[in-house]
Motif scaffolding. Structure first.
Motif, PDB file in Angstrom:
ATOM      1  N   SER A 187       0.818  -1.207   0.000  1.00  0.00           N
ATOM      2  CA  SER A 187       0.000   0.000   0.000  1.00  0.00           C
ATOM      3  C   SER A 187       0.855   1.261   0.000  1.00  0.00           C
ATOM      4  N   PHE A 188       1.827   1.313   0.900  1.00  0.00           N
ATOM      5  CA  PHE A 188       2.631   2.521   1.029  1.00  0.00           C
ATOM      6  C   PHE A 188       3.556   2.739  -0.159  1.00  0.00           C
ATOM      7  N   CYS A 189       4.068   1.649  -0.756  1.00  0.00           N
ATOM      8  CA  CYS A 189       5.048   1.765  -1.846  1.00  0.00           C
ATOM      9  C   CYS A 189       4.416   1.695  -3.236  1.00  0.00           C
ATOM     10  N   GLY A 190       3.096   1.519  -3.301  1.00  0.00           N
ATOM     11  CA  GLY A 190       2.417   1.557  -4.582  1.00  0.00           C
ATOM     12  C   GLY A 190       2.682   0.375  -5.484  1.00  0.00           C
ATOM     13  N   ILE A 191       2.669  -0.840  -4.916  1.00  0.00           N
ATOM     14  CA  ILE A 191       2.916  -2.048  -5.703  1.00  0.00           C
ATOM     15  C   ILE A 191       1.866  -3.105  -5.363  1.00  0.00           C
ATOM     16  N   PHE A 192       1.929  -4.216  -6.074  1.00  0.00           N
ATOM     17  CA  PHE A 192       1.026  -5.334  -5.832  1.00  0.00           C
ATOM     18  C   PHE A 192       1.683  -6.328  -4.878  1.00  0.00           C
ATOM     19  N   GLY A 193       0.901  -6.862  -3.978  1.00  0.00           N
ATOM     20  CA  GLY A 193       1.392  -7.888  -3.069  1.00  0.00           C
ATOM     21  C   GLY A 193       0.348  -8.958  -2.882  1.00  0.00           C
ATOM     22  N   LEU A 194       0.794 -10.186  -2.699  1.00  0.00           N
ATOM     23  CA  LEU A 194      -0.119 -11.307  -2.481  1.00  0.00           C
ATOM     24  C   LEU A 194       0.172 -11.958  -1.144  1.00  0.00           C
ATOM     25  N   LYS A 195      -0.810 -11.909  -0.247  1.00  0.00           N
ATOM     26  CA  LYS A 195      -0.788 -12.738   0.946  1.00  0.00           C
ATOM     27  C   LYS A 195      -1.686 -13.937   0.645  1.00  0.00           C
ATOM     28  N   PRO A 196      -1.112 -15.106   0.441  1.00  0.00           N
ATOM     29  CA  PRO A 196      -1.928 -16.261   0.048  1.00  0.00           C
ATOM     30  C   PRO A 196      -2.688 -16.832   1.234  1.00  0.00           C
ATOM     31  N   THR A 197      -3.512 -17.817   0.958  1.00  0.00           N
ATOM     32  CA  THR A 197      -4.185 -18.567   2.013  1.00  0.00           C
ATOM     33  C   THR A 197      -3.146 -19.163   2.957  1.00  0.00           C
ATOM     34  N   THR A 245      -0.697 -30.570   1.910  1.00  0.00           N
ATOM     35  CA  THR A 245      -1.746 -31.296   1.191  1.00  0.00           C
ATOM     36  C   THR A 245      -2.243 -30.616  -0.077  1.00  0.00           C
ATOM     37  N   ARG A 246      -2.213 -29.297  -0.142  1.00  0.00           N
ATOM     38  CA  ARG A 246      -2.877 -28.609  -1.251  1.00  0.00           C
ATOM     39  C   ARG A 246      -2.047 -28.709  -2.531  1.00  0.00           C
ATOM     40  N   PRO A 247      -2.607 -29.224  -3.614  1.00  0.00           N
ATOM     41  CA  PRO A 247      -1.852 -29.285  -4.873  1.00  0.00           C
ATOM     42  C   PRO A 247      -1.712 -27.901  -5.493  1.00  0.00           C
ATOM     43  N   ALA A 248      -0.758 -27.760  -6.383  1.00  0.00           N
ATOM     44  CA  ALA A 248      -0.605 -26.501  -7.116  1.00  0.00           C
ATOM     45  C   ALA A 248      -1.816 -26.278  -8.006  1.00  0.00           C
ATOM     46  N   GLU A 249      -2.274 -25.025  -8.040  1.00  0.00           N
ATOM     47  CA  GLU A 249      -3.418 -24.648  -8.860  1.00  0.00           C
ATOM     48  C   GLU A 249      -3.039 -23.408  -9.668  1.00  0.00           C
ATOM     49  N   SER A 412      -5.867 -11.524   8.012  1.00  0.00           N
ATOM     50  CA  SER A 412      -4.838 -12.557   8.163  1.00  0.00           C
ATOM     51  C   SER A 412      -5.084 -13.415   9.394  1.00  0.00           C
ATOM     52  N   PHE A 413      -5.833 -12.905  10.354  1.00  0.00           N
ATOM     53  CA  PHE A 413      -6.172 -13.637  11.569  1.00  0.00           C
ATOM     54  C   PHE A 413      -6.792 -14.998  11.262  1.00  0.00           C
ATOM     55  N   ILE A 414      -7.508 -15.087  10.128  1.00  0.00           N
ATOM     56  CA  ILE A 414      -8.132 -16.358   9.745  1.00  0.00           C
ATOM     57  C   ILE A 414      -7.608 -16.859   8.403  1.00  0.00           C
ATOM     58  N   GLY A 415      -6.465 -16.341   7.976  1.00  0.00           N
ATOM     59  CA  GLY A 415      -5.733 -16.917   6.859  1.00  0.00           C
ATOM     60  C   GLY A 415      -6.326 -16.750   5.486  1.00  0.00           C
ATOM     61  N   LEU A 416      -7.155 -15.711   5.281  1.00  0.00           N
ATOM     62  CA  LEU A 416      -7.771 -15.527   3.970  1.00  0.00           C
ATOM     63  C   LEU A 416      -6.756 -15.012   2.952  1.00  0.00           C
ATOM     64  N   PRO A 417      -6.909 -15.379   1.667  1.00  0.00           N
ATOM     65  CA  PRO A 417      -6.023 -14.840   0.638  1.00  0.00           C
ATOM     66  C   PRO A 417      -6.414 -13.414   0.260  1.00  0.00           C
ATOM     67  N   VAL A 418      -5.400 -12.589   0.015  1.00  0.00           N
ATOM     68  CA  VAL A 418      -5.623 -11.178  -0.314  1.00  0.00           C
ATOM     69  C   VAL A 418      -4.596 -10.728  -1.345  1.00  0.00           C
ATOM     70  N   VAL A 419      -5.062 -10.000  -2.350  1.00  0.00           N
ATOM     71  CA  VAL A 419      -4.166  -9.219  -3.205  1.00  0.00           C
ATOM     72  C   VAL A 419      -4.288  -7.767  -2.778  1.00  0.00           C
ATOM     73  N   ALA A 437     -12.315 -16.042  -0.548  1.00  0.00           N
ATOM     74  CA  ALA A 437     -12.431 -17.208   0.316  1.00  0.00           C
ATOM     75  C   ALA A 437     -11.135 -18.025   0.273  1.00  0.00           C
ATOM     76  N   PRO A 438     -10.900 -18.879   1.275  1.00  0.00           N
ATOM     77  CA  PRO A 438      -9.678 -19.691   1.284  1.00  0.00           C
ATOM     78  C   PRO A 438      -9.475 -20.441  -0.028  1.00  0.00           C
ATOM     79  N   TRP A 439      -8.234 -20.444  -0.490  1.00  0.00           N
ATOM     80  CA  TRP A 439      -7.769 -21.159  -1.675  1.00  0.00           C
ATOM     81  C   TRP A 439      -8.246 -20.530  -2.985  1.00  0.00           C
ATOM     82  N   ARG A 440      -8.826 -19.316  -2.928  1.00  0.00           N
ATOM     83  CA  ARG A 440      -9.290 -18.673  -4.155  1.00  0.00           C
ATOM     84  C   ARG A 440      -8.402 -17.484  -4.526  1.00  0.00           C
TER      85      ARG A 440
END
Length: 465
Positions: A187-197, A245-249, A412-419, A437-440
């Motif tokens: 947010s502060f540096c003006g770029i994209f970031g992904l916090k996955p599930t 357990t989760r396969p690559a998607e 992040s408290f419940i591990g949701l994915p976020v861009v 939602a998780p894994w999406r």
């Protein structure tokens, strides 16, 4: 779409290197020169591993000369937050104490996977001590500086990652996110970031902060590069108990899919409070572009943030008890005092926070039965000034360090994915969270890509140095 000060994105670099229009070694040399020229101002890097990078680049070029395909990130330079194990370096995790550790014998899993895809590691990046920081101001290595205004914070704790990508030193970087440490620098540096599930990407051979909350993920200056890096790192890893357990998607082939059928809502209530006008404006622009006025309430988000604090400080303190006993004066005092407070939290309160966490997760997942995407601010404001202790909201002075992550912690408290996607406001960018939602992760990245194509979100060219 640019990804560095020379104008090439990661995908463009890989295409040019694979097509022998550029050499991986040439790209690496240009990257090292860029770091040498600009990082004295940005202070993004703590370690530059030039010899290793050159050797890796030569190997990529040799592979291509032999008629082999080195991978989708051929010759692409990247750097990692210095809590990732890098073979031959001590994993300092932003601390003074960890510098006494022996050099790591092996790279972190995510480094191995990016290099297996052809990428070239060029160094390790500045960060907040032990990842317990939202500002990017490290007392041992000095503050990372914002590439759009070097008098401002990068955000933390992945501050060097945000500054290096936002400043065009590298097209890709890796960071960690426990309570917001990917989304805040984005947010502060003006770029994209992904916090996955939680559990999607391996954390093996990275220095932990809070095991039940820690995530690792990529930064980039465009969505395509973010997805390329994410896809290269996916897959189970028995070296991380949360990632087995989760396969690559793969996501990259589907970025351009239509998002018109998705049900998209704006986070209301808590997420519309304690925000500056620029955060409101950013969310409004994104919502308008996506054609939504629907608002959903995320129940008990304030309590979720409080519970996240309890779990963070208690788990973090448990990890550092021995260091706190033996070397208290070698900590950043602000980090040390929060960890000491965490060590004194009664166990029944931690248990209550964990029980609430399960309840809260179930309630939020109910929302995702009727919506696909929730839009929320990533930070309450644009990057504050370095050293700024407070900001005023509705006439109330609030501490900066404690409140930068006010909108990231309940997610992040419940591990949701976020861009986290940057909205290029004037004079400083600010990010919006695209939550699914998780894994999406695929949906979050598709929505970010659609917004990027529409020109609503984009990484502005660095101009502050």
């Amino acid at each position: 779409m640019t990804a560095n000060r020379d104008g090439l994105s990661a995908s463009e670099i890989a295409l040019a290197v694979t097509g022998r229009k550029m050499s991986a070694l040439g790209v690496t040399e240009a990257t090292l020169a860029r770091i040498a020229k600009h990082d004295s101002v940005l202070n993004s890097f703590t370690d530059v591993i030039a010899d290793r990078a050159r050797a890796r680049a030569r190997a990529v070029d040799a592979s291509i000369a032999a008629g082999k395909n080195p991978g989708p990130l051929a010759g692409v330079p990247f750097a990692v937050k210095n809590l990732f194990d890098v073979q031959g370096l001590s994993t300092r995790a932003g601390s003074k104490i960890n510098r006494d550790l022996k050099p790591s014998p092996r790279d972190a899993t995510l480094i191995e996977r990016l290099e297996a895809a052809g990428a070239v590691l060029v160094g390790a990046l500045n960060m907040g001590e032990y990842a317990y920081d939202f500002t990017g101001e490290n007392v041992h290595d000095g503050p990372s500086r914002n590439p759009h205004d070097v008098t401002r914070m990068t955000g933390g704790s992945s501050g060097g990652s945000g500054g290096a990508v936002g400043g065009g030193l590298v097209p890709l970087a890796l960071g960690s996110d426990t309570n917001g440490s990917i989304r805040v620098p984005s947010s502060f540096c003006g770029i994209f970031g992904l916090k996955p599930t939680y559990g999607r990407l391996s954390r093996a051979r990275s220095f932990p902060f809070v095991f039940s909350l820690d995530h690792l993920g990529p930064f980039a200056r465009n969505v395509g590069d973010l997805a390329l890096a994410y896809d290269a790192m996916q897959g189970p890893d028995t070296d991380d108990a949360a990632c087995t357990t989760r396969p690559a998607e793969p996501v990259t082939p589907f970025l351009a899919q239509d998002v018109g059928g998705l049900k998209i809502a704006i986070a209301g209530g808590y997420f519309q409070k304690n925000v500056f006008p620029e955060a409101i404006e950013a969310v409004a622009r994104v919502a308008k572009a996506l054609g939504t006025t629907r608002v959903v309430e995320i129940p008990e988000a304030a309590r979720a943030r409080a519970a996240a604090y309890v779990i963070t400080t208690s788990e973090g303190a448990s990890l550092h008890l021995d260091r706190l006993r033996k070397r208290p004066n070698d900590f950043d005092p602000a980090v040390r005092d929060r960890l000491l407070a965490g060590a004194m939290i009664p166990a029944p309160l931690v248990d209550r926070a964990q029980k609430f966490r399960r309840w809260y997760r179930a309630r939020v997942l109910e929302i995702f039965k009727s919506v696909d995407v929730i839009i929320a601010p990533a930070t309450p404001c644009v990057a504050p000034k370095l050293g700024q202790a407070t900001f005023a909201l509705d006439g109330v002075e609030l501490p900066v360090r404690a409140n930068i992550g006010i909108h990231t912690q309940p997610i992040s408290f419940i591990g949701l994915p976020v861009v986290a996607a940057p909205v290029p406001l004037d004079p400083m960018p600010i990010g919006v969270q695209i939550i699914t939602a998780p894994w999406r992760e695929d949906i979050a990245l598709r929505v970010a890509h659609a917004l990027e194509r529409a020109g609503v979100v984009s990484a502005p060219r660095p101009g502050g140095f």
